[in-house]
Design a protein around this motif. Structure first.
Motif, PDB file in Angstrom:
ATOM      1  N   UNK A   1      -1.534   0.811 -10.942  1.00  0.00           N
ATOM      2  CA  UNK A   1      -0.711   0.116 -11.930  1.00  0.00           C
ATOM      3  C   UNK A   1       0.749   0.347 -11.578  1.00  0.00           C
ATOM      4  N   UNK A   2       1.574  -0.427 -12.159  1.00  0.00           N
ATOM      5  CA  UNK A   2       3.001  -0.296 -11.914  1.00  0.00           C
ATOM      6  C   UNK A   2       3.724  -1.452 -12.551  1.00  0.00           C
ATOM      7  N   UNK A   3       5.003  -1.489 -12.397  1.00  0.00           N
ATOM      8  CA  UNK A   3       5.758  -2.626 -12.903  1.00  0.00           C
ATOM      9  C   UNK A   3       5.463  -3.854 -12.042  1.00  0.00           C
ATOM     10  N   UNK A   4       5.766  -5.003 -12.569  1.00  0.00           N
ATOM     11  CA  UNK A   4       5.600  -6.224 -11.777  1.00  0.00           C
ATOM     12  C   UNK A   4       6.385  -6.070 -10.485  1.00  0.00           C
ATOM     13  N   UNK A   5       5.705  -6.272  -9.372  1.00  0.00           N
ATOM     14  CA  UNK A   5       6.313  -6.110  -8.054  1.00  0.00           C
ATOM     15  C   UNK A   5       5.841  -7.254  -7.170  1.00  0.00           C
ATOM     16  N   UNK A   6       6.769  -8.048  -6.694  1.00  0.00           N
ATOM     17  CA  UNK A   6       6.435  -9.152  -5.790  1.00  0.00           C
ATOM     18  C   UNK A   6       6.218  -8.585  -4.393  1.00  0.00           C
ATOM     19  N   UNK A   7       5.129  -8.980  -3.755  1.00  0.00           N
ATOM     20  CA  UNK A   7       4.775  -8.479  -2.435  1.00  0.00           C
ATOM     21  C   UNK A   7       4.515  -9.630  -1.483  1.00  0.00           C
ATOM     22  N   UNK A   8       4.742  -9.379  -0.204  1.00  0.00           N
ATOM     23  CA  UNK A   8       4.467 -10.376   0.830  1.00  0.00           C
ATOM     24  C   UNK A   8       3.493  -9.752   1.829  1.00  0.00           C
ATOM     25  N   UNK A   9       2.331 -10.375   2.010  1.00  0.00           N
ATOM     26  CA  UNK A   9       1.343  -9.893   2.963  1.00  0.00           C
ATOM     27  C   UNK A   9       1.897 -10.051   4.376  1.00  0.00           C
ATOM     28  N   UNK A  10       1.946  -8.940   5.132  1.00  0.00           N
ATOM     29  CA  UNK A  10       2.478  -8.995   6.496  1.00  0.00           C
ATOM     30  C   UNK A  10       1.418  -8.652   7.549  1.00  0.00           C
ATOM     31  N   UNK A  11       0.314  -8.054   7.114  1.00  0.00           N
ATOM     32  CA  UNK A  11      -0.753  -7.745   8.063  1.00  0.00           C
ATOM     33  C   UNK A  11      -2.063  -7.573   7.307  1.00  0.00           C
ATOM     34  N   UNK A  12      -3.144  -7.994   7.968  1.00  0.00           N
ATOM     35  CA  UNK A  12      -4.473  -7.890   7.381  1.00  0.00           C
ATOM     36  C   UNK A  12      -5.480  -7.674   8.507  1.00  0.00           C
ATOM     37  N   UNK A  13      -6.289  -6.629   8.372  1.00  0.00           N
ATOM     38  CA  UNK A  13      -7.314  -6.322   9.366  1.00  0.00           C
ATOM     39  C   UNK A  13      -8.585  -5.892   8.634  1.00  0.00           C
ATOM     40  N   UNK A  14      -9.715  -6.149   9.251  1.00  0.00           N
ATOM     41  CA  UNK A  14     -10.974  -5.664   8.716  1.00  0.00           C
ATOM     42  C   UNK A  14     -11.514  -4.603   9.664  1.00  0.00           C
ATOM     43  N   UNK A  15     -11.786  -3.425   9.124  1.00  0.00           N
ATOM     44  CA  UNK A  15     -12.320  -2.329   9.917  1.00  0.00           C
ATOM     45  C   UNK A  15     -13.835  -2.491  10.049  1.00  0.00           C
ATOM     46  N   UNK A  16     -14.447  -1.877  11.053  1.00  0.00           N
ATOM     47  CA  UNK A  16     -15.893  -1.984  11.239  1.00  0.00           C
ATOM     48  C   UNK A  16     -16.705  -1.545  10.008  1.00  0.00           C
ATOM     49  N   UNK A  17     -16.147  -0.685   9.183  1.00  0.00           N
ATOM     50  CA  UNK A  17     -16.822  -0.185   7.986  1.00  0.00           C
ATOM     51  C   UNK A  17     -16.849  -1.207   6.842  1.00  0.00           C
ATOM     52  N   UNK A  18     -16.110  -2.310   7.007  1.00  0.00           N
ATOM     53  CA  UNK A  18     -15.991  -3.292   5.933  1.00  0.00           C
ATOM     54  C   UNK A  18     -14.745  -3.113   5.076  1.00  0.00           C
ATOM     55  N   UNK A  19     -13.991  -2.051   5.335  1.00  0.00           N
ATOM     56  CA  UNK A  19     -12.727  -1.822   4.629  1.00  0.00           C
ATOM     57  C   UNK A  19     -11.717  -2.847   5.140  1.00  0.00           C
ATOM     58  N   UNK A  20     -10.964  -3.441   4.203  1.00  0.00           N
ATOM     59  CA  UNK A  20      -9.919  -4.389   4.571  1.00  0.00           C
ATOM     60  C   UNK A  20      -8.578  -3.675   4.441  1.00  0.00           C
ATOM     61  N   UNK A  21      -7.846  -3.633   5.543  1.00  0.00           N
ATOM     62  CA  UNK A  21      -6.518  -3.012   5.566  1.00  0.00           C
ATOM     63  C   UNK A  21      -5.483  -4.089   5.314  1.00  0.00           C
ATOM     64  N   UNK A  22      -4.772  -3.949   4.201  1.00  0.00           N
ATOM     65  CA  UNK A  22      -3.756  -4.908   3.799  1.00  0.00           C
ATOM     66  C   UNK A  22      -2.397  -4.211   3.817  1.00  0.00           C
ATOM     67  N   UNK A  23      -1.420  -4.859   4.421  1.00  0.00           N
ATOM     68  CA  UNK A  23      -0.071  -4.314   4.467  1.00  0.00           C
ATOM     69  C   UNK A  23       0.893  -5.319   3.867  1.00  0.00           C
ATOM     70  N   UNK A  24       1.630  -4.873   2.858  1.00  0.00           N
ATOM     71  CA  UNK A  24       2.570  -5.722   2.147  1.00  0.00           C
ATOM     72  C   UNK A  24       3.974  -5.156   2.256  1.00  0.00           C
ATOM     73  N   UNK A  25       4.954  -6.054   2.329  1.00  0.00           N
ATOM     74  CA  UNK A  25       6.340  -5.662   2.180  1.00  0.00           C
ATOM     75  C   UNK A  25       6.767  -6.062   0.775  1.00  0.00           C
ATOM     76  N   UNK A  26       7.643  -5.251   0.192  1.00  0.00           N
ATOM     77  CA  UNK A  26       8.160  -5.622  -1.118  1.00  0.00           C
ATOM     78  C   UNK A  26       9.199  -6.716  -0.935  1.00  0.00           C
ATOM     79  N   UNK A  27       9.239  -7.634  -1.882  1.00  0.00           N
ATOM     80  CA  UNK A  27      10.135  -8.794  -1.786  1.00  0.00           C
ATOM     81  C   UNK A  27      11.556  -8.389  -2.080  1.00  0.00           C
TER      82      UNK A  27
END
Length: 183
Positions: free
Chosen positions: A157-183
């Motif tokens: 949880x947190x305050x409203x924060x606008x984010x921009x997806x900059x990277x996305x990868x799926x690991x062999x385990x099924x975990x999705x790695x998402x990387x966002x930069x703050x706007x």
């Protein structure tokens, strides 16, 4: 100028509490089955690019107990990385290569961010993450989304924060790695 990279492990229903099982909850340790070779490699690589590891009191206490004497590249990097601990309850000297951010932790982090050098990695502690977001201190938010639903636990949880997806990868385990930069 340094960046603060906040990294959290999360379930599909948004739970971020006790992924490693060090917090003593009945549902803790939910991320352990997914922490395979690729996850370890990625974690070590991310930590290698940082000059500091930022955490709150609970994460500091849990991590120093769990990883302080452990062996392997992940434990070795955690041990050697200087820790910055944000806490209003701890006092005095800390162990495990840690320094207490005394007084106004946000002001101290602002000073450290302005210095030249590697980034600051923050793990765990939903309350600290909330405070960092509230004060506009997070430059990058990394979420490792795990393919599990818990139905209980503290959610991100947190305050409203606008984010921009900059990277996305799926690991062999099924975990999705998402990387966002703050706007």
């Amino acid at each position: 100028m340094r960046k603060i990279i906040a990294s959290t492990l999360m379930t599909l229903d948004g739970v971020v509490e006790d992924p490693g099982g060090f917090g003593g909850t009945s549902f803790g340790g939910w991320a352990q089955p997914y922490f395979g070779e690729e996850a370890v490699r990625r974690s070590v690589e991310k930590l290698a690019s940082c000059d500091y590891f930022l955490c709150g009191r609970r994460t500091y206490e849990m991590f120093s107990a769990a990883w302080g004497d452990a062996e392997g590249p992940y434990a070795d990097r955690l041990r050697e990385l200087p820790k910055l601990v944000a806490s209003s309850t701890l006092t005095g000297e800390l162990t495990w290569n840690a320094t207490l951010l005394e007084g106004d932790a946000i002001a101290a982090l602002e000073r450290i961010k302005k210095q030249d050098g590697g980034d600051i990695m923050m793990y765990g502690n939903p309350a600290l993450l909330h405070t960092l977001l509230e004060n506009g201190m997070v430059d990058q938010l990394d979420i490792l989304l795990h393919p599990i639903v818990l139905g209980t636990g503290t959610k991100l949880s947190g305050p409203r924060t606008e984010l921009k997806l900059v990277q996305q990868d799926t690991l062999p385990s099924g975990v999705i790695a998402l990387s966002y930069q703050t706007a």
